[in-house]
Design a protein around this motif. Sequence first.
Motif, PDB file in Angstrom:
ATOM      1  N   ARG A 206       0.822  -1.208   0.000  1.00  0.00           N
ATOM      2  CA  ARG A 206       0.000   0.000   0.000  1.00  0.00           C
ATOM      3  C   ARG A 206       0.859   1.262   0.000  1.00  0.00           C
ATOM      4  NH1 ARG A 206      -5.510  -0.305   0.903  1.00  0.00           N
ATOM      5  NH2 ARG A 206      -6.327  -2.415   1.189  1.00  0.00           N
ATOM      6  N   THR A 207       2.081   1.167   0.540  1.00  0.00           N
ATOM      7  CA  THR A 207       3.020   2.283   0.388  1.00  0.00           C
ATOM      8  C   THR A 207       3.311   2.488  -1.093  1.00  0.00           C
ATOM      9  OG1 THR A 207       4.021   1.769   2.545  1.00  0.00           O
ATOM     10  CG2 THR A 207       5.268   3.199   1.070  1.00  0.00           C
ATOM     11  N   ASP A 208       3.558   1.392  -1.802  1.00  0.00           N
ATOM     12  CA  ASP A 208       3.732   1.470  -3.265  1.00  0.00           C
ATOM     13  C   ASP A 208       2.500   2.076  -3.934  1.00  0.00           C
ATOM     14  OD1 ASP A 208       6.106   0.137  -2.834  1.00  0.00           O
ATOM     15  OD2 ASP A 208       5.576  -1.639  -3.996  1.00  0.00           O
ATOM     16  N   ASP A 209       1.332   1.607  -3.524  1.00  0.00           N
ATOM     17  CA  ASP A 209       0.073   2.099  -4.109  1.00  0.00           C
ATOM     18  C   ASP A 209      -0.009   3.617  -4.001  1.00  0.00           C
ATOM     19  OD1 ASP A 209      -0.644  -0.542  -4.563  1.00  0.00           O
ATOM     20  OD2 ASP A 209      -2.093  -0.631  -2.924  1.00  0.00           O
ATOM     21  N   TRP A 210       0.342   4.129  -2.808  1.00  0.00           N
ATOM     22  CA  TRP A 210       0.220   5.569  -2.602  1.00  0.00           C
ATOM     23  C   TRP A 210       1.218   6.347  -3.448  1.00  0.00           C
ATOM     24  CZ3 TRP A 210      -2.744   9.257  -2.119  1.00  0.00           C
ATOM     25  CH2 TRP A 210      -2.346  10.523  -1.682  1.00  0.00           C
ATOM     26  N   MET A 211       2.452   5.836  -3.583  1.00  0.00           N
ATOM     27  CA  MET A 211       3.421   6.514  -4.446  1.00  0.00           C
ATOM     28  C   MET A 211       2.907   6.574  -5.885  1.00  0.00           C
ATOM     29  SD  MET A 211       5.757   7.446  -2.382  1.00  0.00           S
ATOM     30  CE  MET A 211       4.759   7.290  -0.899  1.00  0.00           C
ATOM     31  N   LYS A 212       2.311   5.489  -6.339  1.00  0.00           N
ATOM     32  CA  LYS A 212       1.785   5.447  -7.710  1.00  0.00           C
ATOM     33  C   LYS A 212       0.632   6.427  -7.881  1.00  0.00           C
ATOM     34  CE  LYS A 212       3.163   0.613  -8.254  1.00  0.00           C
ATOM     35  NZ  LYS A 212       2.714  -0.793  -8.325  1.00  0.00           N
ATOM     36  N   LYS A 213      -0.259   6.491  -6.890  1.00  0.00           N
ATOM     37  CA  LYS A 213      -1.374   7.431  -6.960  1.00  0.00           C
ATOM     38  C   LYS A 213      -0.858   8.869  -6.967  1.00  0.00           C
ATOM     39  CE  LYS A 213      -4.522   4.457  -4.305  1.00  0.00           C
ATOM     40  NZ  LYS A 213      -5.172   4.304  -2.977  1.00  0.00           N
ATOM     41  N   VAL A 215       2.111  10.048  -7.859  1.00  0.00           N
ATOM     42  CA  VAL A 215       2.792  10.349  -9.116  1.00  0.00           C
ATOM     43  C   VAL A 215       1.776  10.590 -10.234  1.00  0.00           C
ATOM     44  CG1 VAL A 215       4.222   9.306 -10.925  1.00  0.00           C
ATOM     45  CG2 VAL A 215       4.970   9.220  -8.534  1.00  0.00           C
ATOM     46  N   ALA A 216       0.753   9.744 -10.282  1.00  0.00           N
ATOM     47  CA  ALA A 216      -0.276   9.897 -11.321  1.00  0.00           C
ATOM     48  C   ALA A 216      -1.049  11.198 -11.140  1.00  0.00           C
ATOM     49  CB  ALA A 216      -1.222   8.704 -11.294  1.00  0.00           C
ATOM     50  N   ASN A 217      -1.396  11.519  -9.898  1.00  0.00           N
ATOM     51  CA  ASN A 217      -2.204  12.709  -9.636  1.00  0.00           C
ATOM     52  C   ASN A 217      -1.452  14.006  -9.872  1.00  0.00           C
ATOM     53  OD1 ASN A 217      -4.397  11.121  -8.924  1.00  0.00           O
ATOM     54  ND2 ASN A 217      -3.985  11.221  -6.736  1.00  0.00           N
ATOM     55  N   PRO A 224       9.014   3.817 -13.714  1.00  0.00           N
ATOM     56  CA  PRO A 224       7.949   3.015 -13.081  1.00  0.00           C
ATOM     57  C   PRO A 224       8.471   1.876 -12.231  1.00  0.00           C
ATOM     58  CG  PRO A 224       8.041   2.598 -15.448  1.00  0.00           C
ATOM     59  CD  PRO A 224       8.931   3.771 -15.187  1.00  0.00           C
ATOM     60  N   GLU A 225       9.645   1.340 -12.561  1.00  0.00           N
ATOM     61  CA  GLU A 225      10.169   0.218 -11.776  1.00  0.00           C
ATOM     62  C   GLU A 225      10.474   0.644 -10.343  1.00  0.00           C
ATOM     63  OE1 GLU A 225      11.561  -3.651 -10.761  1.00  0.00           O
ATOM     64  OE2 GLU A 225      10.176  -2.861 -12.259  1.00  0.00           O
ATOM     65  N   CYS A 226      10.894   1.888 -10.156  1.00  0.00           N
ATOM     66  CA  CYS A 226      11.234   2.320  -8.794  1.00  0.00           C
ATOM     67  C   CYS A 226      10.004   2.317  -7.899  1.00  0.00           C
ATOM     68  CB  CYS A 226      11.889   3.694  -8.810  1.00  0.00           C
ATOM     69  SG  CYS A 226      10.741   5.092  -8.886  1.00  0.00           S
ATOM     70  N   GLU A 304      15.319   8.052  -7.833  1.00  0.00           N
ATOM     71  CA  GLU A 304      14.012   8.357  -8.412  1.00  0.00           C
ATOM     72  C   GLU A 304      12.963   8.556  -7.319  1.00  0.00           C
ATOM     73  OE1 GLU A 304      12.778   8.280 -12.150  1.00  0.00           O
ATOM     74  OE2 GLU A 304      14.677   9.293 -11.718  1.00  0.00           O
ATOM     75  N   LEU A 305      12.966   7.675  -6.340  1.00  0.00           N
ATOM     76  CA  LEU A 305      11.984   7.779  -5.257  1.00  0.00           C
ATOM     77  C   LEU A 305      12.149   9.076  -4.479  1.00  0.00           C
ATOM     78  CD1 LEU A 305      12.069   4.087  -3.969  1.00  0.00           C
ATOM     79  CD2 LEU A 305      10.096   5.234  -5.008  1.00  0.00           C
ATOM     80  N   ASN A 306      13.385   9.520  -4.326  1.00  0.00           N
ATOM     81  CA  ASN A 306      13.632  10.739  -3.567  1.00  0.00           C
ATOM     82  C   ASN A 306      13.166  12.004  -4.284  1.00  0.00           C
ATOM     83  OD1 ASN A 306      14.735  10.058  -0.968  1.00  0.00           O
ATOM     84  ND2 ASN A 306      16.525   9.262  -2.040  1.00  0.00           N
TER      85      ASN A 306
END
Length: 354
Positions: A206-213, A215-217, A224-226, A304-306
């Motif tokens: 879910r931490t991954d889920d939130w990063m994806k949301k 980034v998309a928003n 995307p791999e990061c 990338e994450l940073n």
Amino acid sequence: MSELLGKLHESAVKFPMTDIWMDSCGEEELNYGLERGIVGATSNPIIVGGVIKNELSTWEPRIKELIKELPEATEDEIAWALIHEIGALRSKKLLPIFEQYKGLKGRLSIQTNAKYYRSAEKMIEQALVLNSLGPNMQVKMPASAAGIKAMEEATYNGISINATVSFTVAQAVAVAEAVERGIARRKAEGLDCSEMAPVCTIMIGRTDDWMKKYVANTGMVIDPECLEWAGVAVIKEAYRIFKERGYRTRLLSAANRNHYHWSSLIGGDLAQTINYSWYKRLNSCDVEVKSRIDEPVKAEYMAELNKIPEFHKSFKEDGQKPEEFETYGEFRSTLATFIGGYDDLCKLIRGLMI
């Protein structure tokens, strides 16, 4: 269990310090997992609702009996009577492990009402009831500001806690410190702590889920791999801190989204709760079972994450204050999901009552 029954069984045998749990209290799921070395299990109202639907021939008649036995009970009261009954019953499957490991393994986590996330008093009151359902219960409470207070009090009262709705290093450290305070108070009064087994869940998927949301928003362009490694990075950082400080609390990974969420943590002194679907997928995969807990997330992924402001909140120990935990995007989303799952369970019961 001389014959290895899949990759997770191999992992459990080769790396017994990395506990494998079943993210369900269903009979089929627990039997499958126990044959393959699980040493714990988790539940919540969503899981209980799924168990009832999967075992409807067993539980529908029982719900009808409860409705008759408790003629003045509301659907909420029937729901909790059912949660208590299923929890008490299924925890017995883990009792031999609990007894073998003197309380340090073999527990069933059972969750307080997610609607109580703002009230430490209500969570403590319910935690005492849930803990009384069996000798090997473990009580889940959300890692909100009120939840942190409740965890200290629950620990002081001899309850092994499981912090849930947790996604960040800051939450994990706050949980561990609360447990340390509770244990210190017990020891100061000469109370036994030897069989207590607190854990702090980090829902890394879910931490991954939130990063994806996020980034998309925001329209960010990120490798995307990061984004598949954000949760792994968070739990590895929390693990480093926990080992350095010698916290009594152990980490528990949850919410699998890819094999990294299992394979990257092999060899760690932690636990992993894996749902039945992912359990089967991972059991039949061809990923090599070897220790990777000390392998850092690749530098290019971390770079990338940073770039993502929300990752700083997730990764840094001082990324959030306790009063800010509830404002984290995935906290809100997950809490809403848990409350929705509880409402679905009540709706199922309502359909049999009315």
